[in-house]
Structures are given as structure tokens and as C-alpha cells.
Design a protein around this motif. Structure first.
Motif, PDB file in Angstrom:
ATOM      1  N   HIS A 296       0.828  -1.205   0.000  1.00  0.00           N
ATOM      2  CA  HIS A 296       0.000   0.000   0.000  1.00  0.00           C
ATOM      3  C   HIS A 296       0.864   1.257   0.000  1.00  0.00           C
ATOM      4  N   ASP A 297       1.845   1.297   0.901  1.00  0.00           N
ATOM      5  CA  ASP A 297       2.704   2.475   1.018  1.00  0.00           C
ATOM      6  C   ASP A 297       3.543   2.686  -0.252  1.00  0.00           C
ATOM      7  N   LYS A 298       3.979   1.598  -0.868  1.00  0.00           N
ATOM      8  CA  LYS A 298       4.774   1.695  -2.091  1.00  0.00           C
ATOM      9  C   LYS A 298       3.940   2.275  -3.233  1.00  0.00           C
ATOM     10  N   LEU A 299       2.694   1.875  -3.325  1.00  0.00           N
ATOM     11  CA  LEU A 299       1.804   2.426  -4.346  1.00  0.00           C
ATOM     12  C   LEU A 299       1.627   3.932  -4.160  1.00  0.00           C
ATOM     13  N   ILE A 300       1.421   4.347  -2.921  1.00  0.00           N
ATOM     14  CA  ILE A 300       1.268   5.777  -2.627  1.00  0.00           C
ATOM     15  C   ILE A 300       2.541   6.533  -2.999  1.00  0.00           C
ATOM     16  N   GLN A 301       3.671   5.964  -2.662  1.00  0.00           N
ATOM     17  CA  GLN A 301       4.958   6.590  -2.971  1.00  0.00           C
ATOM     18  C   GLN A 301       5.140   6.770  -4.486  1.00  0.00           C
ATOM     19  N   LEU A 302       4.838   5.717  -5.256  1.00  0.00           N
ATOM     20  CA  LEU A 302       5.004   5.782  -6.715  1.00  0.00           C
ATOM     21  C   LEU A 302       3.989   6.732  -7.346  1.00  0.00           C
ATOM     22  N   GLU A 303       2.820   6.792  -6.751  1.00  0.00           N
ATOM     23  CA  GLU A 303       1.796   7.712  -7.251  1.00  0.00           C
ATOM     24  C   GLU A 303       2.283   9.150  -7.123  1.00  0.00           C
ATOM     25  N   THR A 304       2.984   9.433  -6.057  1.00  0.00           N
ATOM     26  CA  THR A 304       3.474  10.793  -5.803  1.00  0.00           C
ATOM     27  C   THR A 304       4.778  11.092  -6.539  1.00  0.00           C
ATOM     28  N   SER A 305       5.702  10.141  -6.521  1.00  0.00           N
ATOM     29  CA  SER A 305       7.041  10.415  -7.055  1.00  0.00           C
ATOM     30  C   SER A 305       7.174  10.216  -8.555  1.00  0.00           C
ATOM     31  N   SER A 306       6.497   9.205  -9.097  1.00  0.00           N
ATOM     32  CA  SER A 306       6.681   8.922 -10.521  1.00  0.00           C
ATOM     33  C   SER A 306       5.410   9.045 -11.348  1.00  0.00           C
ATOM     34  N   GLY A 307       4.321   9.445 -10.704  1.00  0.00           N
ATOM     35  CA  GLY A 307       3.077   9.655 -11.450  1.00  0.00           C
ATOM     36  C   GLY A 307       2.342   8.381 -11.800  1.00  0.00           C
ATOM     37  N   LEU A 308       2.620   7.299 -11.088  1.00  0.00           N
ATOM     38  CA  LEU A 308       1.905   6.053 -11.338  1.00  0.00           C
ATOM     39  C   LEU A 308       0.407   6.286 -11.168  1.00  0.00           C
ATOM     40  N   ILE A 309      -0.367   5.825 -12.153  1.00  0.00           N
ATOM     41  CA  ILE A 309      -1.819   5.976 -12.106  1.00  0.00           C
ATOM     42  C   ILE A 309      -2.446   4.708 -11.538  1.00  0.00           C
ATOM     43  N   LEU A 310      -3.165   4.868 -10.429  1.00  0.00           N
ATOM     44  CA  LEU A 310      -3.916   3.756  -9.847  1.00  0.00           C
ATOM     45  C   LEU A 310      -5.329   3.810 -10.418  1.00  0.00           C
ATOM     46  N   VAL A 311      -5.569   3.016 -11.448  1.00  0.00           N
ATOM     47  CA  VAL A 311      -6.852   3.041 -12.143  1.00  0.00           C
ATOM     48  C   VAL A 311      -7.964   2.578 -11.195  1.00  0.00           C
ATOM     49  N   ASP A 312      -9.071   3.323 -11.189  1.00  0.00           N
ATOM     50  CA  ASP A 312     -10.215   2.962 -10.337  1.00  0.00           C
ATOM     51  C   ASP A 312      -9.787   2.822  -8.878  1.00  0.00           C
ATOM     52  N   LYS A 313      -8.987   3.751  -8.433  1.00  0.00           N
ATOM     53  CA  LYS A 313      -8.343   3.679  -7.121  1.00  0.00           C
ATOM     54  C   LYS A 313      -9.311   3.451  -5.976  1.00  0.00           C
ATOM     55  N   TRP A 314     -10.429   4.143  -5.979  1.00  0.00           N
ATOM     56  CA  TRP A 314     -11.326   4.087  -4.823  1.00  0.00           C
ATOM     57  C   TRP A 314     -12.254   2.879  -4.846  1.00  0.00           C
ATOM     58  N   ASN A 315     -12.053   2.018  -5.841  1.00  0.00           N
ATOM     59  CA  ASN A 315     -12.760   0.735  -5.838  1.00  0.00           C
ATOM     60  C   ASN A 315     -11.823  -0.418  -5.487  1.00  0.00           C
ATOM     61  N   ILE A 316     -10.606  -0.095  -5.063  1.00  0.00           N
ATOM     62  CA  ILE A 316      -9.694  -1.111  -4.528  1.00  0.00           C
ATOM     63  C   ILE A 316     -10.037  -1.258  -3.051  1.00  0.00           C
ATOM     64  N   ARG A 317     -10.744  -2.329  -2.714  1.00  0.00           N
ATOM     65  CA  ARG A 317     -11.350  -2.434  -1.390  1.00  0.00           C
ATOM     66  C   ARG A 317     -10.730  -3.554  -0.553  1.00  0.00           C
ATOM     67  N   CYS A 318     -10.784  -3.353   0.748  1.00  0.00           N
ATOM     68  CA  CYS A 318     -10.357  -4.380   1.701  1.00  0.00           C
ATOM     69  C   CYS A 318     -11.531  -5.329   1.912  1.00  0.00           C
ATOM     70  N   SER A 319     -11.366  -6.577   1.504  1.00  0.00           N
ATOM     71  CA  SER A 319     -12.477  -7.525   1.637  1.00  0.00           C
ATOM     72  C   SER A 319     -12.756  -7.859   3.095  1.00  0.00           C
ATOM     73  N   ASN A 320     -11.735  -7.801   3.932  1.00  0.00           N
ATOM     74  CA  ASN A 320     -11.927  -8.149   5.343  1.00  0.00           C
ATOM     75  C   ASN A 320     -12.497  -6.997   6.169  1.00  0.00           C
ATOM     76  N   LEU A 321     -12.477  -5.781   5.613  1.00  0.00           N
ATOM     77  CA  LEU A 321     -12.994  -4.625   6.346  1.00  0.00           C
ATOM     78  C   LEU A 321     -14.125  -3.916   5.614  1.00  0.00           C
ATOM     79  N   ASP A 322     -14.286  -4.274   4.333  1.00  0.00           N
ATOM     80  CA  ASP A 322     -15.325  -3.667   3.494  1.00  0.00           C
ATOM     81  C   ASP A 322     -15.200  -2.149   3.430  1.00  0.00           C
ATOM     82  N   VAL A 323     -13.975  -1.686   3.226  1.00  0.00           N
ATOM     83  CA  VAL A 323     -13.710  -0.256   3.037  1.00  0.00           C
ATOM     84  C   VAL A 323     -12.680  -0.109   1.924  1.00  0.00           C
ATOM     85  N   PRO A 324     -12.622   1.044   1.251  1.00  0.00           N
ATOM     86  CA  PRO A 324     -11.577   1.275   0.263  1.00  0.00           C
ATOM     87  C   PRO A 324     -10.192   1.217   0.912  1.00  0.00           C
ATOM     88  N   MET A 325      -9.263   0.519   0.283  1.00  0.00           N
ATOM     89  CA  MET A 325      -7.915   0.377   0.838  1.00  0.00           C
ATOM     90  C   MET A 325      -7.259   1.728   1.070  1.00  0.00           C
TER      91      MET A 325
END
Length: 365
Positions: A296-325
């Protein structure tokens, strides 16, 4: 009989045509003549029954033959097609007919063909070397037929230059290495919507120019992409449960893993993909536990530093918590997941009382 005056024309019954009417009459005659000339100039002859045969835009002798959905059971013969002495047939669209077989001898005369569509027919078997005489063919669509397996020598000529191959919506369970070995110019391969459950790591060993590989909606349980070159890969809606860093090549640009069975990923996978521009991860049963925090932290880092696009980001959900990751960005929330002696849900409930409530996408805590 019409008699001429200086300003008007008299008809034999005493009628006359005003100048404006004469102008429209002449214009109508011009349109008829022009239409006939234009049709002759843009039509290729002869033309198979119920098909259209027109010149390719910007050319004088390249013909495009369109025969979609006309109930053809067999391929049109050479005699039915535009005469080879006058026209170069560069496109043939026979999609959505009832064709059951494609004998090599029935298409061997199409030596100038660049694009062939047999999509949506009743083809179940292909014979060896079917397309070897079509050395100008660049686009081939065999999708939506009843093919379960291709012969090893379907493409055998060293002169084949096919760049786009669509074999989606068939009934394939595998793709053999031999199937692609002679397609050295292949750039796009669409094998989506089949029943393929495995891929050889050497599948693209001879295909240095591959750019787009679509394998969505299959039954893959594992994948090894080390032999692939610089390309975009769609592996969405398969049965992948994990991905490993050693199974990817560094030149991948886009990776779609939507709708698989992945619950956790080692962050080293992202280190193996330095050229990655966007990644799709939604629709997986992510287990948001302490072991997923680094990913999770690595994705955030790459999103900020290299412009990595997390497609449909807010639909990446925690199945065990039923919330967006990515609503779990706060350090205190992740610390709850890493506490061994405390129930994570109870801890999260204290840190974030509304964890189960619906939150607006994009609001991190």
C-alpha cells in the motif's frame, strides 16, 4: 416539342419554363451524370452478391470488399471477386456469416490482402498453412467462432507480416508456443474471453515487437511474463491468486489485474516494474492486514514520485474490512492492523468510528 424564344422556352401545349426551372432541370441532369460517373469510378467489379466493393480512400486500384451478415456459407470464389487484373483486394470483411471452413485454396488468390475479418462465423477447424499465401496480411480477426485449438503450423511461411491478431471469444484452453513462432511482426494479440488456464513462459520468445497482450476473462491461475517485451498487458478477470516479482519483465507499461483473486502482493513486484505507468487492482479480495501495508505504502509513494496511475483507485477495497484500501492512509489505522494482541476491527472502530459508513471517494483519513 419546344420552341426557343429569347428569354423563355415554350412547350407544345402552350406551357413554358421559367429560367429558374431550367436551372434546376440542368442541375438534376448533371447530378445523374455525375452520380453514374462517380459510382463507376469508386466501384470495383465484379462484386459478390449482396456485398459492397469500393475503392479504398485515396487509391485508384485498391478495393475493399464488405460482406457482413449476408448469410454466406462458403467463401466467395475468385470469379465472384473484383478482377485481379484490374483491382488489388486489400480488405475482405466476411464477419457474421455462416462460414464453416476456410480452405487455403479458396483464399490463396488474395495476395494483396491486408485485412481479413472472419469474426462471428461457424468455423471450428483451421487447416495447416491456411494464411501462408497472404504475405501482405497485417490484420486478421478470427474471433467469435467455435475454434477449440489451432494447428501448430497455421502460420508457417517466414514471410507472414501479421501485426494484429484477434482470437478472442473462441473456446481455446491454451496457446502453444508454436502458434506464434512465425509471427515475428505481431504487435497486438487479443486472446480474451477464452478458457485458457496457462501460458508458456516462452510464448513470446520469438516476438520482439509485441506491444499489447489481452488475456482478460480467461481461467489463468498463474502467469509468467518474463519473456515479454515492452507492452501493455490485460490480465483482468482471471483466477490469479498471486503475482511474483520474478514473473515480470521491467519494460511493462500498463498492467490490468482487475477482477482476479489476489489478496496480497509483495511490494518487490513494484520494484521490478520501474517503467509502469498505470496499474488496475480493483475487484480483488484484498486482505488489509499488516502484511499488505508495505505494498500500500509503495503504491502511494510511486503515485506521488513517478506519477503512477492507480486506475479505479477508490474501488480497490479491503475484503476483510469492506472499506476502500486507500481510506487507510492514516498511520494509526494501519497500526491497528499490525497489533497482534488486539482485534483489528475493534482498534479501527476506535480510531475511525465511521469505518463501516459510506464515505465519499477521495477522502483519506
Amino acid at each position: 416539342m419546344v420552341t426557343w424564344n429569347r428569354s423563355r422556352k415554350k412547350l407544345r401545349y402552350g406551357q413554358s419554363l421559367a429560367p429558374v426551372h431550367i436551372m434546376f432541370l440542368r442541375f438534376g441532369v448533371f447530378l445523374c451524370i455525375f452520380g453514374a460517373v462517380f459510382q463507376t469510378a469508386t466501384a470495383c467489379t465484379p462484386c459478390p452478391s449482396m456485398c459492397s466493393c469500393t475503392l479504398k480512400s485515396g487509391t485508384t486500384d485498391e478495393c475493399e470488399v464488405e460482406c457482413q451478415g449476408q448469410g454466406y456459407r462458403t467463401l466467395p470464389t475468385a470469379a465472384e471477386m473484383p478482377a485481379a487484373a484490374s483491382w488489388k483486394i486489400v480488405k475482405l470483411d466476411l464477419s457474421n456469416n455462416d462460414i464453416e471452413e476456410v480452405p487455403r485454396n479458396n483464399i490463396s488468390f488474395l495476395t494483396n490482402l491486408q485485412e481479413l475479418s472472419l469474426r462471428g462465423n461457424n468455423i471450428s477447424i483451421m487447416e495447416d498453412n491456411t494464411f501462408d499465401d497472404l504475405e501482405e496480411l497485417e490484420v486478421l480477426d478470427l474471433s467469435s467462432n467455435h475454434i477449440t485449438q489451432f494447428p501448430d503450423d497455421l502460420f508457417e511461411s517466414p514471410n507472414i507480416i501479421i501485426k494484429h491478431l484477434n482470437i478472442s471469444h473462441l473456446q481455446l484452453t491454451s496457446i502453444k508456443e508454436s502458434f506464434l513462432r512465425k509471427l515475428k511482426e505481431i504487435e497486438v494479440l487479443d486472446a480474451s474471453y477464452n478458457r485458457i488456464d496457462r501460458l508458456s513462459s516462452n510464448l513470446f520468445n520469438k516476438n520482439d515487437k509485441i506491444q499489447l497482450f489481452k488475456m482478460s476473462n480467461n481461467d489463468l491461475v498463474s502467469v509468467d511474463l518474463r519473456r515479454f517485451r515492452k507492452y501493455v498487458s490485460d490480465l483482468s478477470y482471471n483466477k490469479l491468486t498471486s503475482i511474483e516479482a520474478s514473473h515480470f519483465i521491467t519494460s511493462i507499461l500498463q498492467l490490468d489485474l482487475t477482477g482476479n483473486l489476489i489478496s496480497s502482493v509483495d511490494p518487490s513486484v513494484l520494484d521490478q516494474l520501474p517503467n509502469l505507468q498505470n496499474i488496475s487492482l480493483a475487484g480483488n479480495p484484498w486482505e488489509c492486514t499488516c502484511s499488505l501495508k508495505d505494498f500500500h505504502d509503495k503504491l502511494i509513494q510511486l503515485e506521488t514520485s513517478s506519477g503512477l496511475i492507480l486506475v479505479d483507485k477508490w474501488n480497490i477495497r479491503c475484503s476483510n474490512l469492506d472499506v476502500p484500501m486507500f481510506n487507510l492512509t492514516n498511520t494509526a489505522l494501519w497500526s491497528c492492523l499490525c497489533k497482534k494482541k488486539q482485534n483489528p476491527a475493534s482498534c479501527l472502530a476506535k480510531q475511525w468510528p465511521k469505518i463501516r459508513s459510506k464515505r465519499a471517494p477521495g477522502k483519506e483519513v
